[in-house]
Design an enzyme around this catalytic site. Structure first.
Site, PDB file in Angstrom:
ATOM      1  N   HIS A   1      81.191  65.276 -10.236  1.00 17.14           N
ATOM      2  CA  HIS A   1      81.240  64.631 -11.560  1.00 17.14           C
ATOM      3  C   HIS A   1      82.666  64.226 -11.927  1.00 17.14           C
ATOM      4  CE1 HIS A   1      80.927  64.588 -16.061  1.00 17.14           C
ATOM      5  NE2 HIS A   1      79.792  63.996 -15.773  1.00 17.14           N
TER       6      HIS A   1
ATOM      7  N   ASP B   1      87.150  68.354 -16.710  1.00 15.87           N
ATOM      8  CA  ASP B   1      85.794  68.185 -16.200  1.00 15.87           C
ATOM      9  C   ASP B   1      85.527  69.195 -15.104  1.00 15.87           C
ATOM     10  OD1 ASP B   1      83.481  66.419 -14.756  1.00 15.87           O
ATOM     11  OD2 ASP B   1      83.823  65.738 -16.798  1.00 15.87           O
TER      12      ASP B   1
ATOM     13  N   SER C   1      79.154  60.062 -20.055  1.00 20.03           N
ATOM     14  CA  SER C   1      80.265  60.646 -19.291  1.00 20.03           C
ATOM     15  C   SER C   1      81.059  59.586 -18.567  1.00 20.03           C
ATOM     16  CB  SER C   1      79.727  61.619 -18.243  1.00 20.03           C
ATOM     17  OG  SER C   1      79.696  62.915 -18.720  1.00 20.03           O
TER      18      SER C   1
END
Length: 475
Positions: free
Chosen positions: A201, A164, A411
């Site tokens: 994230h 990621d 996600s």
């Protein structure tokens, strides 16, 4: 689909890949992004055949000189793919659809796809169409899912690799991430000290994983640090690099991918997926946030028989857990759904508060047609990228992050599902992650309604449903 958000995001991704001309497909209706004027093929005899076929077709029908069709490097090496230039990207019309049609007859004869677009792979809440952007959680708001019982034992911990964006620099100040390792985010803020889009994230995902499954060794690799976007021709090599660096883990949590007009996978991932099949690793992958049933790869490999045991595709449930989130992709290729709307986890550590300016505006109604108070509408935001903002004089909204945040997208449903597989491995002393994943699905008696279908749902014991009411915007 949501073309307005797609176009806003297209410009952001194009700036992150300044040397790669991008275009949209299959038309201008928010399907996927790919490299203009270039096709992707397997290196070797297939590449030579495609090159000759396309050159002949264009010479006879388009009047192009043969030199316009040529291989361009460098080749991706271990992934076994190469790019072929099929036209001048500076010209108005994209020549890729013509090149694909030129090879289709030969593909039909051989029973195998020989050529494809060079897609842009991106983190799923980007997906050229974000689930939403994060909002600061109230100071009194605990993590959701809350930390499960049980401690961390390095001798028995389940290995999880998160591919990621990297970790924020102060992630260890969040207790659940005290032993998480990996890459730090390259650049967290811009020249004005404002948090960049999608920073945090990977940290948010790691926090969710650690909450659902405390007995995990989580490694976060910043493979998608650059705005969460990378060309398919490079993505397979980056995945190889991640597993080569740390060894094949028990579980890979991957919140990235792309839709595609092809239904047998991505040429750029062929080599990686073949090697994955020979390992014991379970790939848990996000289904994407286009609100449609178009397969999203690599999650959609779960529907191919040869990959059914090694890929788990995950869609998102809405905040109350009763049905699918408005943005979630859906269809028979999505194996399971887990909570993915308004989850609460660590966006940053707790050391330094940091401002964030919203990039997208919310809508008056759900952009996917849902009839509940979804994240398309609430909390209200005015964003930098929104069309018409300058003519109205509206200023983009700014908030301050200093710890926990709420965020939505497939996600985040993905690490919840990955965490449940890891937790089952710990609870049953199971060392085979694929067996644990299969048993988890077999025992999943709960269901949720997603676009008229009743589908398997995984809801962690420590996850709290959020009533479908308009949430207050944190001060």
């Amino acid at each position: 689909m949501a073309p307005q958000r797609f176009h806003e995001q297209f410009d952001h991704i194009q700036r992150s890949l300044p040397d790669v001309p991008l275009t949209m497909g299959p038309d201008d209706s928010a399907g996927f992004l790919y490299e203009k004027g270039v096709v992707l093929v397997r290196d070797g005899e297939e590449a030579g055949f495609v090159e000759d076929t396309v050159r002949t077709h264009f010479t006879e029908t388009q009047g192009l000189v043969p030199d316009h069709v040529r291989r361009i490097g460098p080749q991706a090496g271990r992934t076994g793919v190469t790019r072929i230039r099929v036209g001048d990207p500076a010209e108005g019309e994209d020549t890729v659809p013509h090149a694909l049609r030129a090879v289709r007859e030969a593909e039909d004869r051989q029973g195998r796809r020989l050529v494809g677009r060079n897609h842009v792979v991106h983190i799923a809440p980007v997906n050229a169409c974000p689930g939403d952007e994060p909002v600061p959680a109230p100071r009194t708001e605990p993590a959701n899912p809350a930390p499960a019982e049980g401690g961390y034992d390095p001798g028995t911990a389940v290995g999880v690799l998160v591919v990621d964006t990297g970790l924020v620099h102060d992630h260890r100040s969040y207790p659940l991430l005290a032993h998480t390792t990996g890459d730090t985010q390259l650049t967290e803020t811009d020249d004005h000290g404002v948090l960049r889009q999608y920073v945090g994230h990977g940290t948010f995902i790691a926090g969710l994983l650690a909450a659902v499954a405390p007995n995990t060794d989580i490694t976060v690799r910043g493979t998608l640090n650059d705005a969460g976007a990378v060309l398919e021709s490079e993505f397979g090599a980056l995945l190889f690099e991640a597993v080569d660096r740390d060894g094949w883990p028990d579980i890979i949590s991957l919140s990235a991918g792309t839709p595609s007009a092809d239904h047998d996978g991505l040429i750029g991932l062929d080599a990686f997926m073949r090697e994955l099949r020979e390992q014991r690793t379970l790939l848990v992958a996000a289904a994407g946030n286009n609100g449609c049933d178009t397969p999203f790869w690599p999650a959609a490999y779960a529907a191919l028989p040869e990959y059914a045991d090694c890929v788990l595709s995950v869609g998102a449930l809405r905040a109350d857990g009763e049905s699918g989130a408005c943005f979630t992709n859906h269809g028979p290729w999505v194996r399971v759904h887990a909570p993915g709307e308004r989850l609460t986890s660590a966006l940053t550590g707790f050391v330094t508060p940091v401002p964030y300016v919203y990039q997208h505006s919310t809508y008056d109604t759900c952009r996917f047609g849902a009839d509940y108070p979804c994240t398309c509408q609430y909390p209200r935001h005015t964003g930098v990228l929104s069309e018409g903002r300058e003519s109205t004089g509206a200023k983009p909204d700014q908030v301050m992050f200093e710890g926990l945040a709420q965020w939505s997208g497939t996600s985040f449903a993905t690490p919840v599902a990955a965490g449940l597989v890891a937790a089952r491995m710990t609870a049953y002393r199971e060392r085979d992650p694929r067996a644990a994943g299969a048993a988890l699905l077999a025992d999943a008696t709960e269901r949720a309604e997603v676009r008229g279908a009743h589908v398997p749902a995984l809801r962690p014991p420590t996850w709290r449903p959020v009533p479908a009411v308009i949430p207050a915007v944190p001060a």
